[in-house]
Structures are given as C-alpha cells and as structure tokens.
Motif scaffolding. Sequence first.
Motif, PDB file in Angstrom:
ATOM      1  N   ASN A   1      51.359  34.097  34.546  1.00 52.36           N
ATOM      2  CA  ASN A   1      50.382  33.472  33.663  1.00 52.36           C
ATOM      3  C   ASN A   1      49.323  32.667  34.428  1.00 52.36           C
ATOM      4  OD1 ASN A   1      49.639  32.720  30.803  1.00 52.36           O
ATOM      5  ND2 ASN A   1      50.007  30.678  31.628  1.00 52.36           N
ATOM      6  N   THR A   2      49.628  32.254  35.653  1.00 51.74           N
ATOM      7  CA  THR A   2      48.672  31.457  36.430  1.00 51.74           C
ATOM      8  C   THR A   2      47.577  32.306  37.065  1.00 51.74           C
ATOM      9  OG1 THR A   2      50.016  31.628  38.454  1.00 51.74           O
ATOM     10  CG2 THR A   2      50.480  29.789  36.971  1.00 51.74           C
ATOM     11  N   ALA A   3      47.683  33.641  36.976  1.00 56.55           N
ATOM     12  CA  ALA A   3      46.722  34.497  37.670  1.00 56.55           C
ATOM     13  C   ALA A   3      45.986  35.475  36.759  1.00 56.55           C
ATOM     14  CB  ALA A   3      47.430  35.288  38.775  1.00 56.55           C
ATOM     15  N   VAL A   4      46.276  35.474  35.461  1.00 60.39           N
ATOM     16  CA  VAL A   4      45.696  36.498  34.585  1.00 60.39           C
ATOM     17  C   VAL A   4      44.438  36.039  33.865  1.00 60.39           C
ATOM     18  CG1 VAL A   4      47.935  37.591  34.214  1.00 60.39           C
ATOM     19  CG2 VAL A   4      47.167  35.813  32.640  1.00 60.39           C
ATOM     20  N   ASN A   5      44.188  34.740  33.837  1.00 63.84           N
ATOM     21  CA  ASN A   5      43.047  34.259  33.050  1.00 63.84           C
ATOM     22  C   ASN A   5      41.720  34.784  33.575  1.00 63.84           C
ATOM     23  OD1 ASN A   5      44.680  32.859  31.301  1.00 63.84           O
ATOM     24  ND2 ASN A   5      44.459  30.896  32.346  1.00 63.84           N
ATOM     25  N   PHE A   6      41.598  34.940  34.871  1.00 63.88           N
ATOM     26  CA  PHE A   6      40.364  35.481  35.447  1.00 63.88           C
ATOM     27  C   PHE A   6      40.027  36.837  34.839  1.00 63.88           C
ATOM     28  CE2 PHE A   6      38.570  38.425  38.575  1.00 63.88           C
ATOM     29  CZ  PHE A   6      37.360  37.817  38.863  1.00 63.88           C
ATOM     30  N   PHE A   7      41.009  37.689  34.725  1.00 59.50           N
ATOM     31  CA  PHE A   7      40.773  39.029  34.196  1.00 59.50           C
ATOM     32  C   PHE A   7      40.481  38.987  32.696  1.00 59.50           C
ATOM     33  CE2 PHE A   7      43.674  39.217  37.827  1.00 59.50           C
ATOM     34  CZ  PHE A   7      42.939  40.025  38.689  1.00 59.50           C
ATOM     35  N   LEU A   8      41.094  38.044  31.981  1.00 61.82           N
ATOM     36  CA  LEU A   8      40.784  37.886  30.561  1.00 61.82           C
ATOM     37  C   LEU A   8      39.342  37.433  30.371  1.00 61.82           C
ATOM     38  CD1 LEU A   8      44.043  36.136  29.260  1.00 61.82           C
ATOM     39  CD2 LEU A   8      43.402  38.531  29.029  1.00 61.82           C
ATOM     40  N   TYR A   9      38.904  36.481  31.192  1.00 62.96           N
ATOM     41  CA  TYR A   9      37.526  36.016  31.093  1.00 62.96           C
ATOM     42  C   TYR A   9      36.544  37.147  31.401  1.00 62.96           C
ATOM     43  CZ  TYR A   9      39.790  31.416  31.516  1.00 62.96           C
ATOM     44  OH  TYR A   9      40.589  30.312  31.350  1.00 62.96           O
ATOM     45  N   CYS A  10      36.848  37.922  32.433  1.00 60.19           N
ATOM     46  CA  CYS A  10      35.970  39.035  32.788  1.00 60.19           C
ATOM     47  C   CYS A  10      35.900  40.067  31.669  1.00 60.19           C
ATOM     48  CB  CYS A  10      36.448  39.696  34.075  1.00 60.19           C
ATOM     49  SG  CYS A  10      36.136  38.739  35.573  1.00 60.19           S
ATOM     50  N   PHE A  11      37.013  40.316  31.007  1.00 63.06           N
ATOM     51  CA  PHE A  11      37.048  41.306  29.941  1.00 63.06           C
ATOM     52  C   PHE A  11      36.266  40.839  28.719  1.00 63.06           C
ATOM     53  CE2 PHE A  11      39.126  43.090  26.133  1.00 63.06           C
ATOM     54  CZ  PHE A  11      38.921  44.449  26.378  1.00 63.06           C
ATOM     55  N   VAL A  12      36.299  39.546  28.443  1.00 56.50           N
ATOM     56  CA  VAL A  12      35.725  39.032  27.209  1.00 56.50           C
ATOM     57  C   VAL A  12      34.264  38.614  27.383  1.00 56.50           C
ATOM     58  CG1 VAL A  12      35.838  37.132  25.550  1.00 56.50           C
ATOM     59  CG2 VAL A  12      37.925  38.323  26.227  1.00 56.50           C
ATOM     60  N   SER A  13      33.949  37.961  28.484  1.00 57.59           N
ATOM     61  CA  SER A  13      32.677  37.242  28.590  1.00 57.59           C
ATOM     62  C   SER A  13      31.702  37.929  29.535  1.00 57.59           C
ATOM     63  CB  SER A  13      32.926  35.809  29.068  1.00 57.59           C
ATOM     64  OG  SER A  13      31.716  35.156  29.311  1.00 57.59           O
ATOM     65  N   LYS A  14      30.568  38.338  29.017  1.00 57.84           N
ATOM     66  CA  LYS A  14      29.500  38.899  29.841  1.00 57.84           C
ATOM     67  C   LYS A  14      28.861  37.837  30.726  1.00 57.84           C
ATOM     68  CE  LYS A  14      25.273  41.654  29.544  1.00 57.84           C
ATOM     69  NZ  LYS A  14      24.334  42.349  28.611  1.00 57.84           N
ATOM     70  N   PRO A  15      28.563  36.621  30.234  1.00 62.34           N
ATOM     71  CA  PRO A  15      28.035  35.581  31.141  1.00 62.34           C
ATOM     72  C   PRO A  15      28.965  35.253  32.292  1.00 62.34           C
ATOM     73  CG  PRO A  15      27.661  34.970  28.862  1.00 62.34           C
ATOM     74  CD  PRO A  15      28.540  36.179  28.836  1.00 62.34           C
TER      75      PRO A  15
END
Length: 382
Positions: free
Chosen positions: A308-322
């Motif tokens: 869980n400490t390493a997946v947020n980056f990929f979630l942000y990339c998937f969701v947010s264009k900015p």
Amino acid sequence: MIHRPNVSVPSHAREGQNQEEWQRSECVLGYIPVIYYSALLCVGVPVNILTLVALSRLASRTKKALYVYLLALTSADILSQLFIIFVGFLLETTVFHRDMPAVVLHLVSVLEFASNHASIWATVPLTVDRYVALCHPLLHRQISYPARARRIIGVVLTLALASGVPFFWWSDMWRASHPPTALDGALIWTHVTIIYFLPCSIFLVLNSLIIHRLRRRQRLCQEESGHPASSSASSSVTCAAPHPHHHQQHRSRLGKTTAMLLAVTSVFSVLWAPRTTVVIYHLYVASVYRDWRVHLAYDLANMLAMLNTAVNFFLYCFVSKPFRAAVRDVLLLRDGPVAARNALRHQQVPVHASTSSISSGNNKRSQRNSAPCTPRADMHVM
C-alpha cells in the motif's frame, strides 16, 4: 521472516533455548520476503520521491489544499518504507539477524507504528475535505485552503507520533514464545482499531455519502436533460448543453479527485484486511511463533499491507492528467505548460478560498431553473 540462529548468544546458553526452538514455526517462504521487500523498497522509494516533487509543483502552482494532504500522505508513506520495510524487515532480519538491544527494538517499534498511523490517518482529512467540497461547497470555499490544511496535517502527524508511544511495549509476534498477555491483547486491539477499524469506518461513511450525493446529482442532471437515470454513480452521464458558450455536448463523469479518493481508500481497505485478520487470529486462536500456517499467513499479510505504500503513484497517474503532466515535466527537468494554465485558472481566486477540484456545488437556483444541466469543467481536474 527468516529464522537464523542467535550467534550473539554463547554456546552454553543455546542449550537452554533448544527446548523451545523445536516448537518454533519455520518460515515457509524462505528468502522470498527479503527479495520482495528489497524490490518494493527499490521501486517504492523512487516513485514516492517523484510523487513528492510532482505534488510540490502542483501545490505551488494551484494553491489547493488537496495537494497538501497528498504531500502529507506521500511523506508518511516514505517514512513507513524507511522504518518498517528497511529497518524493521530488512536490517533486523537479514543484516543483523541476531538479538538486538531491547531498548533499540522498542524504539524502532515506536517509530514503525507512528509512521504507520501517520500514513493511514493522512488520508482521513483528505476524505473529509472531499466530502465537504461535494456536500457543503459554500462551507468548503471558506474553510479549505493550504494554510489550514497544513495545520490540520501538523495535528494529525503529532497525534500519530503520540499514538506510537504505547507500542514501546509491543511484543514481536515472530519472536515472542509466550502466549499473548493482557497487555498484548490491549495493544493489539488498539493497533487494529487505529490502523483499520476506525479509519475504514470513516471512509465507509463519508464515501457512501459522497456516492449518494453523486448519484442524486446525476439523476437531477439526467432528468433536466431528458435522459433516464443510470444506476451507477461512476457511469457517464450525457447532459444537453445548449448554453450560449457551449457549442457541443459534454459528458459529465465522476469527479477525478473523487475517483482518486475512492481508489486510495479502497486499495487500503483491501490490502490491510488480511493483516488485521491474522493479528486477531494470533491473539485468540494460534500463535505466529508456534504455528507455521499462521506464520505464513502473517508474512503474506505484511507483504500485502506494505504494498500500500507504493501504489498511490500509479493511482494518481491513472486518474489525474495534471499529475501525469507534472511527472513528465519532472522527469524531463523542465517547467511544463501546466503552470500557465493553472495560473490563468486561479488568478482570480482568493488565497483563502477553496479551489477544490470537485465542483463547488450546483449553479445558482435561478440559473439552474432557466437552463438545462451543464457540465462543470472542474469535475475533470485533480
């Protein structure tokens, strides 16, 4: 957890340990946890640092409280990787692989639990902020701004550090040969309440209210545009937009920030559920130290939880264009075009006003009654 002989204990003292060593559960996974945590550290720390830099750029450009909360969450994840994975799992297990001074182990436990609590509870004010933005937009404009968000995060981090102090007396489940005591039971229940039951309850309640509000808004939008309502809150909604400033139809979807929030909280709930279950099972049914099956389950559960400490980056990339654009600018060592767009978008917004990426509410009632539902551009910006 890899079991190695205690080379720091004299040979005459090892004989007294042999009576209990034969009952100790073996690590079925062998060196797999070491390889896994090493890979997780090599991947997780760089991507979290990259996330930190990208979010810092977005925070300085947009002046949104949202990015303050995300910066705190990413910083807490880095601390968790440092204290829990690097110090707790790798150094103590594979490098020293011997009895450490008790005071050092207890101090490390305090830091591990404090960083763990900070990583989880940094998501709670973010969830509250998103709920207020969607359900009470006028209030959100007044109370949500970066300075207030930094004060809130400061309080959260202070409480997280204080909550780690009682775990100075935490018993290591891999090494504790005695059955759990009353103190162990109290600490275990305090731990699972702080890291799972309480935050998950908050996430469940607030996310349910957010989804309910989105569905209600979706139905109103479809009724005004003459289309039947859909049963899914995240499905696309086609709204007629004959507004004089719009020359084509638009599709209004679930807000990008809300989708990111739901993804982060859902992933946390799934990844931490096995560890919570195994810890309670260890307390009441079978010990990690005695039963190899519980030992195996505990190892796998810890591996999932630390993911869980390493997946947020990929979630942000998937969701947010900015966010993707900011990451690209960081990797290419340049200032991207995001700065100009965000400066134009926020140049008329007061410093202490909310610039929430979720819509600040429906249009004024008079405008809503006189014109069909029109999509909001800020629903698509993280």
